[in-house]
Design an enzyme around this catalytic site. Structure first.
Site, mmCIF file in Angstrom:
data_model
loop_
_atom_site.group_PDB
_atom_site.id
_atom_site.type_symbol
_atom_site.label_atom_id
_atom_site.label_comp_id
_atom_site.label_asym_id
_atom_site.label_seq_id
_atom_site.Cartn_x
_atom_site.Cartn_y
_atom_site.Cartn_z
ATOM 1 N N LYS A 105 8.783 -0.336 -5.693
ATOM 2 C CA LYS A 105 7.627 -1.231 -5.809
ATOM 3 C C LYS A 105 6.658 -0.673 -6.868
ATOM 4 O O LYS A 105 6.077 -1.424 -7.657
ATOM 5 C CB LYS A 105 6.904 -1.383 -4.464
ATOM 6 C CG LYS A 105 7.697 -2.089 -3.381
ATOM 7 C CD LYS A 105 8.041 -3.535 -3.698
ATOM 8 C CE LYS A 105 6.832 -4.460 -3.683
ATOM 9 N NZ LYS A 105 7.248 -5.877 -3.891
ATOM 10 N N ASP B 56 0.834 -1.214 0.000
ATOM 11 C CA ASP B 56 0.000 0.000 0.000
ATOM 12 C C ASP B 56 0.867 1.262 0.000
ATOM 13 O O ASP B 56 0.364 2.364 -0.225
ATOM 14 C CB ASP B 56 -0.958 0.002 1.202
ATOM 15 C CG ASP B 56 -0.276 -0.095 2.558
ATOM 16 O OD1 ASP B 56 0.968 -0.201 2.604
ATOM 17 O OD2 ASP B 56 -0.984 -0.051 3.582
ATOM 18 N N TYR C 212 11.902 2.757 -1.337
ATOM 19 C CA TYR C 212 11.263 1.429 -1.358
ATOM 20 C C TYR C 212 9.943 1.495 -2.119
ATOM 21 O O TYR C 212 9.692 0.713 -3.046
ATOM 22 C CB TYR C 212 11.018 0.948 0.085
ATOM 23 C CG TYR C 212 10.035 -0.210 0.189
ATOM 24 C CD1 TYR C 212 10.349 -1.464 -0.327
ATOM 25 C CD2 TYR C 212 8.788 -0.039 0.807
ATOM 26 C CE1 TYR C 212 9.445 -2.516 -0.240
ATOM 27 C CE2 TYR C 212 7.888 -1.088 0.907
ATOM 28 C CZ TYR C 212 8.221 -2.323 0.376
ATOM 29 O OH TYR C 212 7.319 -3.366 0.461
HETATM 30 N N1 NAD Z 1 6.077 -7.218 5.183
HETATM 31 C C1 NAD Z 1 5.023 -6.475 4.904
HETATM 32 O O1 NAD Z 1 4.378 -5.934 5.809
HETATM 33 C C2 NAD Z 1 4.589 -6.289 3.466
HETATM 34 C C3 NAD Z 1 3.387 -5.615 3.219
HETATM 35 C C4 NAD Z 1 2.957 -5.484 1.899
HETATM 36 C C5 NAD Z 1 3.724 -6.002 0.872
HETATM 37 N N2 NAD Z 1 4.910 -6.627 1.136
HETATM 38 C C6 NAD Z 1 5.654 -7.179 -0.002
HETATM 39 O O2 NAD Z 1 5.651 -8.584 0.148
HETATM 40 C C7 NAD Z 1 6.859 -9.138 -0.361
HETATM 41 C C8 NAD Z 1 7.511 -9.992 0.709
HETATM 42 O O3 NAD Z 1 7.784 -9.174 1.849
HETATM 43 P P1 NAD Z 1 8.531 -9.753 3.132
HETATM 44 O O4 NAD Z 1 8.186 -8.877 4.255
HETATM 45 O O5 NAD Z 1 8.308 -11.209 3.218
HETATM 46 O O6 NAD Z 1 10.053 -9.481 2.709
HETATM 47 P P2 NAD Z 1 11.383 -10.123 3.305
HETATM 48 O O7 NAD Z 1 12.419 -9.046 3.229
HETATM 49 O O8 NAD Z 1 11.150 -10.778 4.608
HETATM 50 O O9 NAD Z 1 11.747 -11.285 2.266
HETATM 51 C C9 NAD Z 1 12.199 -11.030 0.974
HETATM 52 C C10 NAD Z 1 12.766 -12.326 0.411
HETATM 53 O O10 NAD Z 1 13.186 -12.065 -0.943
HETATM 54 C C11 NAD Z 1 14.485 -12.631 -1.127
HETATM 55 N N3 NAD Z 1 15.158 -11.847 -2.170
HETATM 56 C C12 NAD Z 1 15.623 -10.564 -2.096
HETATM 57 N N4 NAD Z 1 16.170 -10.203 -3.260
HETATM 58 C C13 NAD Z 1 16.031 -11.257 -4.101
HETATM 59 C C14 NAD Z 1 16.383 -11.481 -5.466
HETATM 60 N N5 NAD Z 1 17.007 -10.534 -6.194
HETATM 61 N N6 NAD Z 1 16.089 -12.674 -6.020
HETATM 62 C C15 NAD Z 1 15.480 -13.653 -5.285
HETATM 63 N N7 NAD Z 1 15.133 -13.488 -3.988
HETATM 64 C C16 NAD Z 1 15.412 -12.306 -3.412
HETATM 65 C C17 NAD Z 1 15.150 -12.530 0.222
HETATM 66 O O11 NAD Z 1 16.230 -13.444 0.354
HETATM 67 C C18 NAD Z 1 14.000 -12.852 1.158
HETATM 68 O O12 NAD Z 1 13.878 -14.240 1.343
HETATM 69 C C19 NAD Z 1 7.722 -7.957 -0.798
HETATM 70 O O13 NAD Z 1 7.584 -7.815 -2.186
HETATM 71 C C20 NAD Z 1 7.103 -6.768 -0.079
HETATM 72 O O14 NAD Z 1 7.273 -5.593 -0.848
HETATM 73 C C21 NAD Z 1 5.358 -6.784 2.409
#
Ligand code: NAD
Length: 368
Positions: free
Chosen positions: A164, A136, A160
């Site tokens: 996105k 969001d 960031y």
């Molecule tokens: N955490 C939240 O509250 C939240 C909310 C909305 C959306 N998101 C989105 O959800 C997704 C996951 O978020 P998260 O909190 O689990 O993130 P996170 O940082 O915990 O995990 C990200 C994962 O991606 C892997 N990664 C990073 N770069 C990479 C690459 N180039 N190739 C392959 N793998 C790679 C990392 O090793 C890790 O395992 C993200 O896209 C984030 O933008 C997260």
């Protein structure tokens, strides 16, 4: 019918929860593609490592050759793209990695999927889905009232969020230009098991248990909508199964809290489950705090900190029947309990390079 899912970023916080949930479906086969950056942790997938329905591929979503080979080998029907650099503070200190993975990496993955998709049979092409998991934060801040809908104009304020947003536009373009069946989801803040301890809730939980300060940015009145990660995963599966290609879906819990309320809720759960009076971390002090709330400490705000994010999830509720199973008040107790029961997981993560120091004050701005 057997369905093969490719989950990028499956060793991260949301990815690991999603992989567990997908493997709960007896017909699902799950392939994880993950670079294992500081945020990726195979410990989070250790319990399913021996499953014949799970495969792990170590690599970068931006590595076109590896992605092409992986797609060819497993021929997934659904690709869920969660791989990302995900921490706003880190994007302030070093935005380049965010452009590389979130924008260029997503582009390479998308383009490799388009190549695979073109070679599928018409029936397989019809079934194929590329679900892109976004945030969001791409919408900026809506002020004190009003919520983000799927029509809200993009206005990213942090590097960031900008990265996105860039990825989201490529995903949209690949549907409109090439017909690739893509869907984007924009979700609010997640909490729950397996979250890397640089994020608010595990950071506060672990700091409190060690008797350390609980940093709250600015005046603590920034508002976020908090969704349990397992509810987010439920929504992602609904979108993959029944979402309409070319659409975007906002995912949220209608559960807004200020940062201070969240930190106080964590303290309240810890006071119940691990009272400071019997916590050895305070043994050498004159007295243990009556409540972990006494450790709360207001620190310099994050530059450009958006005041409020708020999601209107009406579309996914109406079209796909999404309803979160938990409210924050109950979900936070279970989350704190999980971190208490998984101290070994937390300790192994802490052995990496991150020591819960302050990030996000920009180059040269690090604080202990
Ligand atoms: N955490 C939240 O509250 C939240 C909310 C909305 C959306 N998101 C989105 O959800 C997704 C996951 O978020 P998260 O909190 O689990 O993130 P996170 O940082 O915990 O995990 C990200 C994962 O991606 C892997 N990664 C990073 N770069 C990479 C690459 N180039 N190739 C392959 N793998 C790679 C990392 O090793 C890790 O395992 C993200 O896209 C984030 O933008 C997260």
């Amino acid at each position: 019918m057997k369905t093969t899912y490719l989950v990028t970023g499956g060793a991260g916080f949301i990815g690991a929860n999603l992989v567990h949930r997908l493997l709960g479906q007896p017909e699902a086969q799950v392939v994880v593609l993950d670079l294992l950056t500081y945020a990726g942790n195979l410990d989070s997938l250790a319990d399913i490592a021996a499953s014949e329905r799970y495969h792990f591929v170590h690599g970068d979503i931006g590595d076109r050759e590896l992605v092409g080979r992986t797609l060819e080998r497993f021929r997934p029907a659904v690709v869920l793209n969660l791989a990302a650099e995900s921490h706003v503070d880190r994007s302030i200190d070093g935005p380049r990695a965010f452009v590389r993975t979130n924008v260029v990496g997503t582009f390479e993955l998308l383009d490799a999927c388009r190549e695979l998709w073109l070679r599928l049979t018409p029936a397989q092409r019809e079934q194929f889905r590329f679900v892109h998991v976004s945030t969001d934060e791409v919408f900026g801040s809506p002020g004190d009232s009003g919520c983000f809908t799927e029509e809200t104009r993009y206005a990213p304020n942090s590097p960031y969020a900008a990265s996105k947003a860039g990825a989201d536009h490529f995903v949209r373009a690949y549907f409109h230009t090439y017909g690739l069946p893509t869907i984007t989801t924009n979700c609010s803040n997640n909490y729950g098991p397996y979250q890397f301890p640089e994020k608010l809730i595990p950071l506060v939980t672990l700091n409190a248990l060690e008797g350390k300060r609980l940093p709250v940015y600015g005046d603590g009145r920034n508002v976020r909508d908090w969704l349990h990660v397992d509810d987010h995963c439920q929504a992602l599966i609904l979108v993959a199964e029944r979402g309409r290609p070319g659409e975007t879906y906002n995912i949220g819990a209608r559960d807004e809290r200020t940062t201070l309320q969240v930190v106080e809720a964590v303290c309240g759960a810890l006071d119940e489950q691990a009272p400071a009076a019997s916590n050895p971390a305070f043994a050498r002090q004159d007295r243990a705090p009556v409540s972990y709330r006494e450790l709360i400490s207001f620190v310099t705000d994050r530059p450009g900190h958006d005041r409020r994010y708020a999601i209107d999830p009406s579309k996914i509720e109406r079209e796909l029947g999404f309803q979160p199973a938990r409210r924050f008040a109950e979900g936070i107790r279970g989350t704190v309990a999980w971190y208490l029961q998984h101290r070994a997981w937390c300790d192994r993560i802490a052995q990496g390079v991150y020591r819960r120091e302050r990030l996000g004050l920009g180059p040269g701005g690090a604080q202990p």
